[in-house]
Enzyme design. Structure first.
Site, short mmCIF file in Angstrom:
data_model
loop_
_atom_site.label_atom_id
_atom_site.label_comp_id
_atom_site.label_asym_id
_atom_site.label_seq_id
_atom_site.Cartn_x
_atom_site.Cartn_y
_atom_site.Cartn_z
N ARG A 239 -10.37 42.46 74.95
CA ARG A 239 -11.16 41.98 76.06
C ARG A 239 -11.79 40.64 75.67
O ARG A 239 -12.22 40.46 74.53
CB ARG A 239 -12.28 42.99 76.43
CG ARG A 239 -11.78 44.21 77.15
CD ARG A 239 -11.36 43.90 78.58
NE ARG A 239 -10.79 45.07 79.26
CZ ARG A 239 -9.50 45.34 79.32
NH1 ARG A 239 -8.62 44.54 78.73
NH2 ARG A 239 -9.07 46.41 79.97
N GLU A 268 -11.76 35.19 83.49
CA GLU A 268 -10.32 35.18 83.79
C GLU A 268 -10.14 34.93 85.27
O GLU A 268 -10.73 35.64 86.08
CB GLU A 268 -9.69 36.52 83.40
CG GLU A 268 -9.66 36.75 81.90
CD GLU A 268 -8.94 38.03 81.49
OE1 GLU A 268 -8.44 38.75 82.38
OE2 GLU A 268 -8.88 38.30 80.29
N HIS A 287 -3.44 36.97 80.35
CA HIS A 287 -3.64 38.42 80.36
C HIS A 287 -2.38 39.15 80.84
O HIS A 287 -2.38 39.84 81.85
CB HIS A 287 -4.84 38.80 81.23
CG HIS A 287 -5.39 40.15 80.89
ND1 HIS A 287 -6.71 40.51 81.13
CD2 HIS A 287 -4.82 41.26 80.34
CE1 HIS A 287 -6.92 41.76 80.74
NE2 HIS A 287 -5.78 42.23 80.26
#
Length: 322
Positions: A239, A268, A287
């Site tokens: 994370r 993000e 991601h």
């Protein structure tokens, strides 16, 4: 029962829900882009079930908007830090998630990111494209290899273990790991359970694969990077909030550590103006840890099965205990 889905999901999950005739009536935010907050609050009204993604903040406001009918929240993710768990627990709502199914894909991506960062692959591709490839030079685009190295894994859970299993065949000499407790399965990868400071100081490659908790938030900060070897490579696929990105930028730009590869950031998406994106020794991915067609299909199906189990008051294949 009314079900609201916050995004388009792979057809495997939609097929399960549309074939559950007589169980649920599905409405959906029909877009590949995240649902606006106002639409989320509108869409959940009166819902018995909510199928959401990691990008959807499910807090007290959303739960209030849904009302007392809400029985189950099924998230298409292994992480659940976007869910207000205390509030959800208080209201007796069940939660489904998707652990295990994305372990292999995330581990593969982490190894790919480590190799790309350590061997400077993005830089190499750019040099070919812009004409920087002239002749063979002894030290041009040299990086760091895994053979004979020490690898440190922060968090030897399912994904951390899968990463370790994939790295060992590269000739890794020592595998260090840290976490709350020593893991019995650590022996399978000849893992040495060590304090965090020892792992940071001795590792040639550090891979972060822990959960985001109050203890791990901002764990990788200035003090952390100052203890790393100058030749060490840092990889994060857990994370973004585990890392203090300003401190990472300083460590990279000053040559305090060799390189970093990130599949997760805060926020993000990472703004294109972010300082980390100006550095050649920092590889940032959007991601994509679980981004294989098969994995996303299985995640979608499991999310749908969790949702149906919660609606019908029966077993959920992967229910979160909290």
């Amino acid at each position: 029962m009314k079900v609201f889905i916050t995004r388009r999901i792979p057809q495997e999950g939609m097929k399960i829900l549309t074939e559950a005739t007589g169980v649920c009536e599905v409405s959906q935010w029909d877009s590949d882009e995240p649902i606006p907050r106002s639409e989320l609050l509108k869409g959940v009204q009166g819902a018995h079930g909510l199928l959401c993604l990691l990008s959807d903040k499910i807090d007290a406001e959303v739960l209030d908007a849904a009302g007392p009918n809400l029985k189950v929240i099924s998230t298409m993710s292994v992480g659940f830090d976007h869910l207000a768990l205390e509030e959800i627990k208080k209201r007796g709502i069940r939660v489904g998630y998707t652990p295990d199914v994305l372990t292999d894909a995330t581990a593969e991506l982490t190894v790919a990111l480590l190799l790309a960062t350590a061997r400077r692959l993005p830089e190499g591709v750019e040099e070919v494209k812009k004409g920087g490839w002239s002749s063979w030079k002894p030290l041009w685009l040299c990086g760091y290899g895994l053979s004979g190295s020490t690898v440190g894994v922060i968090g030897l859970g399912r994904i951390g273990m899968a990463i370790a299993q994939r790295l060992l065949p590269f000739g890794v000499k020592r595998l260090l790991y840290t976490g709350r407790t020593a893991k019995a399965h650590g022996a399978e990868v000849n893992g040495e359970f060590v304090p965090l400071d020892e792992l940071v100081a001795e590792s040639d490659f550090i891979v972060v694969s822990c959960s985001l908790t109050p203890e791990t938030q901002g764990l990788c900060d200035k003090a952390f990077f100052s203890k790393m070897k100058k030749t060490a490579v840092f990889i994060n696929s857990s994370r973004g909030a585990v890392v203090n990105q300003e401190d990472l930028y300083e460590a990279l730009s000053r040559g305090q550590i060799a390189a970093a590869g990130l599949d997760v950031t805060t926020p993000e998406p990472l703004p294109t103006s972010h300082p980390l994106l100006t550095l050649k020794n920092c590889v940032v991915l959007p991601h994509i840890g679980s981004a294989t067609y098969s994995t996303r299909g299985v995640m979608s199906a499991l999310t749908a099965q969790n949702l149906l189990g919660g609606l019908q008051g029966s077993d959920m294949p992967s229910e979160l205990s909290f």
